[in-house]
Design a protein around this motif. Structure first.
Motif, PDB file in Angstrom:
ATOM      1  N   THR A  45       0.701  -1.132  -0.166  1.00 59.66           N
ATOM      2  CA  THR A  45       0.054   0.021  -0.123  1.00 59.66           C
ATOM      3  C   THR A  45       0.855   1.215  -0.020  1.00 59.66           C
ATOM      4  OG1 THR A  45      -1.670  -1.183   1.051  1.00 59.66           O
ATOM      5  CG2 THR A  45      -1.980   1.243   1.253  1.00 59.66           C
ATOM      6  N   LEU A 165      -5.586  -1.581   4.846  1.00 55.47           N
ATOM      7  CA  LEU A 165      -6.135  -0.585   5.377  1.00 55.47           C
ATOM      8  C   LEU A 165      -5.170  -0.020   6.574  1.00 55.47           C
ATOM      9  CD1 LEU A 165      -9.542  -2.397   6.691  1.00 55.47           C
ATOM     10  CD2 LEU A 165      -9.095  -0.569   4.854  1.00 55.47           C
ATOM     11  N   VAL A 166      -4.390  -0.817   7.222  1.00 55.67           N
ATOM     12  CA  VAL A 166      -3.270  -0.209   8.001  1.00 55.67           C
ATOM     13  C   VAL A 166      -2.213   0.383   7.357  1.00 55.67           C
ATOM     14  CG1 VAL A 166      -1.381  -0.831   9.894  1.00 55.67           C
ATOM     15  CG2 VAL A 166      -3.756  -2.150   9.926  1.00 55.67           C
ATOM     16  N   GLY A 168      -2.389   1.971   4.387  1.00 57.11           N
ATOM     17  CA  GLY A 168      -3.059   3.376   4.065  1.00 57.11           C
ATOM     18  C   GLY A 168      -2.766   4.237   4.938  1.00 57.11           C
ATOM     19  N   THR A 169      -3.323   3.969   6.259  1.00 60.52           N
ATOM     20  CA  THR A 169      -3.552   4.908   7.354  1.00 60.52           C
ATOM     21  C   THR A 169      -2.279   5.229   7.782  1.00 60.52           C
ATOM     22  OG1 THR A 169      -5.498   3.542   8.002  1.00 60.52           O
ATOM     23  CG2 THR A 169      -4.470   4.995   9.690  1.00 60.52           C
ATOM     24  N   ILE A 170      -1.545   4.320   8.173  1.00 59.59           N
ATOM     25  CA  ILE A 170       0.075   4.563   8.498  1.00 59.59           C
ATOM     26  C   ILE A 170       0.698   5.765   7.606  1.00 59.59           C
ATOM     27  CG2 ILE A 170       2.387   3.782   8.861  1.00 59.59           C
ATOM     28  CD1 ILE A 170       1.240   1.249  10.200  1.00 59.59           C
ATOM     29  N   ASP A 172      -0.444   7.595   5.255  1.00 57.97           N
ATOM     30  CA  ASP A 172      -1.280   8.943   5.134  1.00 57.97           C
ATOM     31  C   ASP A 172      -0.832   9.815   6.413  1.00 57.97           C
ATOM     32  OD1 ASP A 172      -2.413   8.238   2.771  1.00 57.97           O
ATOM     33  OD2 ASP A 172      -4.351   7.685   3.423  1.00 57.97           O
ATOM     34  N   HIS A 173      -0.891   9.275   7.481  1.00 54.44           N
ATOM     35  CA  HIS A 173      -0.845   9.873   8.663  1.00 54.44           C
ATOM     36  C   HIS A 173       0.736   9.987   9.281  1.00 54.44           C
ATOM     37  CE1 HIS A 173      -5.051   8.975   8.569  1.00 54.44           C
ATOM     38  NE2 HIS A 173      -5.254  10.375   9.071  1.00 54.44           N
ATOM     39  N   THR A 312      -9.895   0.256  -1.256  1.00 54.62           N
ATOM     40  CA  THR A 312     -10.185   0.149   0.130  1.00 54.62           C
ATOM     41  C   THR A 312     -11.210  -0.996   0.376  1.00 54.62           C
ATOM     42  OG1 THR A 312      -9.354   2.246   1.079  1.00 54.62           O
ATOM     43  CG2 THR A 312     -10.618   0.873   2.459  1.00 54.62           C
TER      44      THR A 312
END
Length: 530
Positions: A45, A165-166, A168-170, A172-173, A312
């Motif tokens: 990702t 999901l993890v 993408g979140t990591i 992005d943030h 997603t």
């Protein structure tokens, strides 16, 4: 092939007296398994962001290939080293190496460094799954091991769903580097728990490691993985480079098999393949990997291109398959624990896998998400009957001293199966997509897919309506061909399962007519209870 008591058998009895400690060890093992399963999915990702910062787009595929090669090559070696020098120290060393590779990958300053550090990470990863399976094999007898199959399947399902999901979140943030750094706290927790509560005897084998055998096996595995990775993408299947790799791989593996008959302490003792059950489980594991990883590659692609799902959501839409796999794995484990019988599960799993893959091959541009979800559930139920049973029966078919090589060999066959599945099903898919695009959209269709038959959402949205509809039909045709091939190959699982001999599981107590064939069923229980 009756066993004689070994030092391995004493440790689990000690562990069995402390069930709480065993449960803590199992928690640490589940965390470690999560590390092994999650890594590639999280990193996949983050790859677009990594390329945007480090450059080196032309070397992008090597970020994954280096990790896969190192993992596959190291897997049998970790298993053998654990058998020779003790499971605990070997397992902890593989975790440390994986964490060092993760930290270095997070600090990489260019694509070359990242590829090298990913190889280091892969070398460690080769010992993670093998260590988990072998330690569970030491601590828990096969009859009791069924209770923990649900946890294994749950970790796999969670990794497959949560990885993208993890990741993408990591990304992005926190930034892409944390896709690697996230392994560090989890790995440290696992190391601390294992160091504190896992008690296995230390061993020191007199024989030296079979370096020649290890080298030949590494060369053979590397050539096979490169053929399946490069064939049809980097190089044509009939190109000189692919032919050279095939020749090198075949020669190395033939030399490896010959040398294993001569080595004092072979990397993969060939006598384990005298057990019919072990050989059948290796074959079933190979085909399961072939079908499973092919399905997880092409289902999201179909859902995005044909059913209009986001990247997603396409991961979440795999829930029917993964949920069914989790439920059936738990049921299979409980039934195996309560009855000591397991032969029905490979047979039922083979039937469901063939039917599920055939149903998936029927999907077209009008198939609803509900219908495709039901088809996926059938396939997931079949894989749930097979995923852990293959390891359970394989471990039950060898002596305790060969637990590590049995676990690593089974894992390696599944890994190689996944490589072949992705390569062969992918080649068939790409060929069908390009043919259908040329038929339906003419020169425009051929131009659209000349670089790659797999378009991302952004590229798909830019296509004219006619070309987009042609591409949807092409993807539908490609998935039809890929899953139909998968169904045909899965018939091997069903046929193999029919020849499995139901040897009473160790720890289940003596059975009527029990003998010592196919894996030393007559040996004493490994552990009293957990």
């Amino acid at each position: 092939m009756a066993d004689t008591p070994t030092t391995d058998q004493a440790a689990p009895k000690d562990a069995g007296k402390q069930p709480k400690s065993v449960r803590v060890v199992l928690l640490a093992l589940m965390i470690t398994m999560m590390l092994a399963m999650l890594d590639n999915m999280i990193v996949g990702t983050a790859m677009p962001t990594i390329v945007g910062e480090l450059g080196g787009l032309e070397h992008l595929s090597w970020v994954v290939t280096a990790y896969t090669l190192a993992t596959a090559a190291a897997t049998p070696l970790w298993g053998k080293i654990g058998d020779m020098y003790g499971r605990k120290g070997t397992f902890m060393a593989s975790i440390v190496l994986f964490l060092v590779g993760s930290a270095l990958s997070g600090m990489a300053q260019d694509m070359g460094q990242l590829i090298g550090f990913r190889a280091v990470q892969g070398l460690g990863a080769g010992g993670l799954m093998v260590g988990v399976m072998a330690i569970i094999g030491d601590l828990i007898p096969p009859r009791e091991r069924g209770k923990y199959q649900g946890m294994m399947a749950g970790v796999m399902a969670l990794a497959m769903i949560g990885g993208p999901l993890v990741g993408g979140t990591i990304t992005d943030h926190w930034g892409w580097r944390w896709a690697f750094y996230i392994n560090l706290p989890l790995g440290v927790v696992s190391l601390a728990l294992i160091s504190a509560v896992l008690h296995l005897p230390k061993k020191r084998a007199q024989a030296r490691i079979d370096y020649l055998g290890a080298g030949l096996l590494t060369i053979g595995i590397t050539a096979i993985v490169l053929v399946t990775t490069w064939g049809g993408t980097e190089y044509a299947w009939t190109s000189a480079r692919i032919m050279e790799l095939i020749g090198i791989g075949v020669a190395a593996l033939i030399g490896f098999v010959f040398w294993q008959t001569k080595a004092a302490e072979p990397v993969v003792p060939l006598h384990i393949f005298r057990s019919r059950n072990f050989t059948l489980m290796s074959l079933i594991g190979f085909i399961t990997g072939f079908a499973m990883f092919g399905a997880t590659l092409f289902l999201p692609l179909y859902q995005q291109a044909v059913q209009g799902a986001s990247a997603t959501n396409s991961g979440l839409l795999l829930l029917p398959m993964l949920g069914a796999m989790l439920v059936t794995s738990m049921v299979a484990g409980r039934v195996t624990t309560n009855t000591g019988r397991y032969k029905a599960f490979p047979i039922v799993g083979g039937v469901l896998m063939v039917v599920g893959l055939y149903l998936l091959s029927l999907m077209d541009t009008d198939t609803s998400r509900l219908t495709s979800g039901l088809y996926m559930a059938v396939l997931g139920a079949g894989m749930g009957c097979l995923m852990q049973i293959t390891m359970l029966v394989a471990q039950n078919s060898v002596e305790m001293k060969d637990m590590g090589v049995a676990s690593s060999s089974t894992t390696l066959f599944r890994t190689l199966g996944s490589s072949f599945g992705v390569a062969i099903m992918g080649a068939l898919f790409n060929h069908r997509v390009q043919d259908v695009m040329a038929e339906r959209a003419g020169s425009l269709g051929a131009k659209v897919t000349e670089q790659s038959a797999q378009l991302d959402a952004a590229s798909l949205a830019k296509l004219p309506v006619a070309a987009r509809e042609a591409y949807q039909h092409a993807v539908s045709s490609g998935t039809h061909a890929a899953f139909l091939l998968g169904a045909a190959v899965a018939v091997i699982v069903l046929v193999s399962a029919l020849f499995v001999k139901e040897v009473p599981l160790k720890g289940a107590g003596p059975a009527k007519g029990e003998n010592a064939q196919d894996g030393a069923a007559a040996q004493p229980p490994v552990v009293e209870a957990v």
